[in-house]
Design a protein around this motif. Structure first.
Motif, PDB file in Angstrom:
ATOM      1  N   UNK A 259       0.838  -1.196   0.000  1.00  8.05           N
ATOM      2  CA  UNK A 259       0.000   0.000   0.000  1.00  8.05           C
ATOM      3  C   UNK A 259       0.872   1.244   0.000  1.00  8.05           C
ATOM      4  N   UNK A 260       0.665   2.109  -0.986  1.00 15.86           N
ATOM      5  CA  UNK A 260       1.475   3.330  -1.044  1.00 15.86           C
ATOM      6  C   UNK A 260       1.264   4.218   0.176  1.00 15.86           C
ATOM      7  N   UNK A 261       0.027   4.410   0.690  1.00 14.10           N
ATOM      8  CA  UNK A 261      -0.124   5.225   1.909  1.00 14.10           C
ATOM      9  C   UNK A 261       0.706   4.690   3.074  1.00 14.10           C
ATOM     10  N   UNK A 262       0.784   3.355   3.193  1.00 15.83           N
ATOM     11  CA  UNK A 262       1.584   2.774   4.277  1.00 15.83           C
ATOM     12  C   UNK A 262       3.064   3.057   4.053  1.00 15.83           C
ATOM     13  N   UNK A 263       3.516   2.925   2.829  1.00 17.73           N
ATOM     14  CA  UNK A 263       4.925   3.198   2.516  1.00 17.73           C
ATOM     15  C   UNK A 263       5.282   4.653   2.827  1.00 17.73           C
ATOM     16  N   UNK A 264       4.418   5.566   2.402  1.00 18.06           N
ATOM     17  CA  UNK A 264       4.668   6.987   2.663  1.00 18.06           C
ATOM     18  C   UNK A 264       4.720   7.265   4.161  1.00 18.06           C
ATOM     19  N   UNK A 265       3.767   6.683   4.888  1.00 21.59           N
ATOM     20  CA  UNK A 265       3.721   6.917   6.329  1.00 21.59           C
ATOM     21  C   UNK A 265       4.941   6.327   7.017  1.00 21.59           C
ATOM     22  N   UNK A 266       5.351   5.137   6.609  1.00 24.85           N
ATOM     23  CA  UNK A 266       6.546   4.515   7.189  1.00 24.85           C
ATOM     24  C   UNK A 266       7.761   5.422   7.024  1.00 24.85           C
ATOM     25  N   UNK A 267       7.980   5.884   5.806  1.00 22.66           N
ATOM     26  CA  UNK A 267       9.148   6.712   5.531  1.00 22.66           C
ATOM     27  C   UNK A 267       9.071   8.038   6.288  1.00 22.66           C
ATOM     28  N   UNK A 268       7.892   8.624   6.311  1.00 26.02           N
ATOM     29  CA  UNK A 268       7.711   9.885   7.023  1.00 26.02           C
ATOM     30  C   UNK A 268       7.937   9.715   8.520  1.00 26.02           C
ATOM     31  N   UNK A 269       7.439   8.626   9.076  1.00 22.42           N
ATOM     32  CA  UNK A 269       7.537   8.433  10.517  1.00 22.42           C
ATOM     33  C   UNK A 269       8.965   8.150  10.978  1.00 22.42           C
TER      34      UNK A 269
END
Length: 677
Positions: A259-269
């Motif tokens: 999931x792209x939203x999960x990937x973005x959130x992981x990297x951001x966090x």
């Protein structure tokens, strides 16, 4: 135009069960609808396990006829359902909700079931936990819930400002959801610990009968991500059967990596947590999975700041009003054979003057130019001011091309001209832009000519000011920049116009972006005494006059609102209506707080972004589709229109016609997730 609120078009719902008049009658039925003024209860019996569900903000009004939240999922699993359906988005802060549940409890309704499970997400999660105490021994399964919005109890919660203002968060009855925990048989709490507010609410729910299930990097809309992983049905099946195990559930979320939203959130966090090594590993792996993703570029910039923490401090420290004066410096425009955007000033010996760097976004700047031995270098005698590159787009001109002009107050008596570089090296376009922007320089009372540097040019004496305005924190401007613009630009123009001003984009060409049906806003605000102003139809001096006269401004985000900050009187009232989901309201807030000593109100009621043909993401050309009813509700609450004002709003057919017109021009709609809460 029909005076009807423009709502999202509800999806067709199934016929509701038969209506009953009392809770005692309801307790004898296998299906019923029991109505009150603000809440109705729908029930269908299927099994001795009952799910009691509550709407969230996104599910209120989703179906016509109304349907309980989660009804299709519960039906498929074969469980009974009692759905508490909200008629307004009031977080169930009303007397009808506890009254309905209490009447059903006293009628013996809940005693018919072996297990009763209250469930909801966000707003619905708050209600599910809060009112579960009315059925002692009930179980609770809640997702990203709030425990209360009372600011004395949860001062960390600042996300739902409208709900806090609109509804009663002071009355003690059912105010704090934590009070229900001891009476519950079990509470399953699903949330993302990387969302600070959700984590803080979860910390208020530490109790032996509460199981914390951490859905890391799922965000506030955790339930939506669970659904995207394909395990939502299994989750509620296990909850209903009483076989749920947190460890097994977390293992089942392995598809989250797709999931792209999960990937973005992981990297951001991991970046926000200041773990540069972990962030580097995540960035490398995601680069292989998602090589063209825009979010990777942004993450890379943030990671560079982690590697060099002084970089961001240096960027902020640049706002200190320094002018560097150099002899025989070479001003270098962009050229086709050099790196893209490479431009600026080279000093003696070929050293790059970092102070000549221009920021073209908050995270992107022009790289140093490189001169080859074969290039011819022109010469320019005299004293000159380096002003960076010249942007033709008026908004970019304000933000980027005026950023060094504050130095005029210090050197204007000494200089022979102001020097600009053609943006992207396009000389003819820069010349046209200079001609179009001449009214601005006239209003600035510039006493020397403005020149375009077309080829590398060695300047006898060159003054290179720091940036005094621009992207990011520079929107506040330096004191010297603000003083020049507020006291010199257009100072001979007298205020003229209405005190209430709506700055419209309705007359701009379609490719400049806007909102669907902006005439609706214009017509209604005109009824409230606003002057409807289209800046592009007026010369600059008229624009200045209108902004000087205004005391209360409503506008969509755009260049005109940035210009207005130069002229509005101190402490005006300013309301910013977002027209695209990617708009950065923080830039406007920073500018207005510094220039006008006011904090703009921001209204975000976008339901869809319409992307122009060929575009893959929201940009300046996008058209936002607004929830007009919600817009005017907020304008009333913020006192930009009268509290009893009845706006004339389009009905569903008129909205559909506007949508069809946009679609016929090749635009495509991207629906936004329902507002969380």
């Amino acid at each position: 135009m029909a005076a009807k609120r423009a709502e999202k078009t509800p999806r067709p719902g199934s016929p509701p069960p038969p209506e009953v008049r009392s809770a005692s009658e309801a307790a004898q039925r296998d299906q019923f609808v029991l109505k009150s003024q603000l809440v109705e209860a729908q029930f269908v019996r299927r099994a001795p396990v009952l799910f009691v569900t509550f709407d969230n903000l996104g599910s209120v009004g989703e179906y016509d006829p109304p349907q309980p939240w989660l009804h299709m999922r519960v039906q498929k699993l074969g469980f009974s359902i009692l759905g508490l359906i909200a008629r307004r988005k009031d977080w169930y802060r009303n007397a009808d909700t506890p009254m309905l549940l209490t009447c059903l409890q006293e009628a013996g309704f809940f005693e018919q079931f072996e297990r009763v499970i209250f469930t909801g997400t966000s707003m619905g999660g708050y209600a599910a936990l809060t009112y579960s105490r009315l059925v002692p021994g009930a179980e609770v399964a809640i997702f990203s819930p709030q425990t209360t919005l009372n600011q004395q109890i949860t001062p960390f919660e600042a996300r739902f400002k409208y709900a806090l203002r609109k509804w009663d968060w002071d009355s003690p009855a059912f105010l704090d959801a934590t009070e229900a925990v001891p009476k519950a048989a079990r509470v399953l709490l699903f949330y993302d610990p990387f969302v600070p507010e959700d984590r803080a609410h979860a910390q208020r729910l530490l109790h032996p009968n509460v199981t914390h299930v951490k859905c890391r990097h799922f965000g506030h809309r955790a339930l939506r991500q669970v659904k995207a992983c394909g395990v939502l049905e299994d989750l509620f099946g296990a909850i209903g059967a009483g076989t749920f195990e947190a460890t097994a559930f977390v293992r089942s979320l392995s598809h989250r990596r797709n999931l792209r939203p999960w990937r973005k959130a992981l990297l951001s966090n991991v970046t926000a947590a200041r773990h540069p090594q972990l962030a580097k590993v995540a960035l490398e792996r995601l680069q292989a999975l998602d090589p063209d993703a825009v979010y990777l570029e942004k993450a890379r910039t943030r990671l560079e700041k982690l590697d060099n923490p002084r970089a961001e401090q240096h960027q902020k420290a640049r706002l200190n009003g320094r002018i560097t004066t150099e002899s025989r410096a070479i001003v270098v425009p962009e050229r086709p054979h050099d790196t893209a955007l490479a431009s600026g000033v080279l000093l003696a010996g070929g050293r790059y003057c970092a102070q000549s760097r221009t920021w073209i976004r908050a995270t992107k700047f022009t790289p140093p130019p490189t001169l080859s031995n074969e290039e011819l270098i022109d010469t320019l005698a005299g004293n000159h001011l380096f002003a960076g590159h010249l942007r033709g787009h008026f908004g970019h001109f304000l933000v980027e091309s005026t950023a060094r002009l504050w130095a005029l107050a210090a050197v204007e008596g000494e200089i022979d001209s102001v020097l600009y570089l053609p943006y992207r090296g396009k000389v003819r376009k820069a010349r046209r832009a200079l001609k179009a922007l001449s009214p601005f320089f006239d209003q600035l009372e510039l006493s020397v000519p403005v020149k375009i540097i077309e080829r590398p040019t060695q300047v006898e004496t060159l003054h290179i000011p720091e940036l005094g305005f621009g992207w990011g924190e520079r929107y506040a401007g330096t004191p010297d920049y603000r003083h020049l613009m507020r006291n010199r630009l257009g100072r001979r123009v007298k205020a003229e116009g209405a005190e209430r001003l709506y700055i419209s984009r309705a007359r701009l060409p379609p490719h400049r972006g806007g909102v669907l049906g902006e005439h609706v806003i214009e017509a209604n605000l005109a009824r409230q005494g606003y002057e409807i102003f289209h800046p592009e139809l007026h010369p600059l001096e008229v624009q200045i006059a209108r902004y000087k006269a205004a005391r209360q401004v409503v506008a969509l985000d755009g260049s005109a609102l940035h210009l207005a900050a130069f002229f509005l009187p101190p402490a005006p009232r300013v309301c910013l209506i977002l027209r695209r989901s990617r708009a950065n309201a923080a830039d406007y807030i920073r500018q207005y707080e510094a220039f006008c000593d006011t904090t703009p109100d921001v209204i975000d009621v976008i339901s869809k972004d319409w992307l122009v043909a060929g575009s893959k993401r929201v940009d300046f050309r996008s058209v936002g589709q607004l929830d007009f009813g919600a817009l005017f509700d907020q304008l009333k609450a913020l006192h930009y229109v009268d509290r009893n004002f009845a706006p004339d709003l389009p009905d569903a057919r008129e909205i559909e016609a506007l949508e069809e017109d946009l679609a016929a021009r090749g635009s495509r709609a991207v629906a936004l997730p329902a507002p969380h809460g």
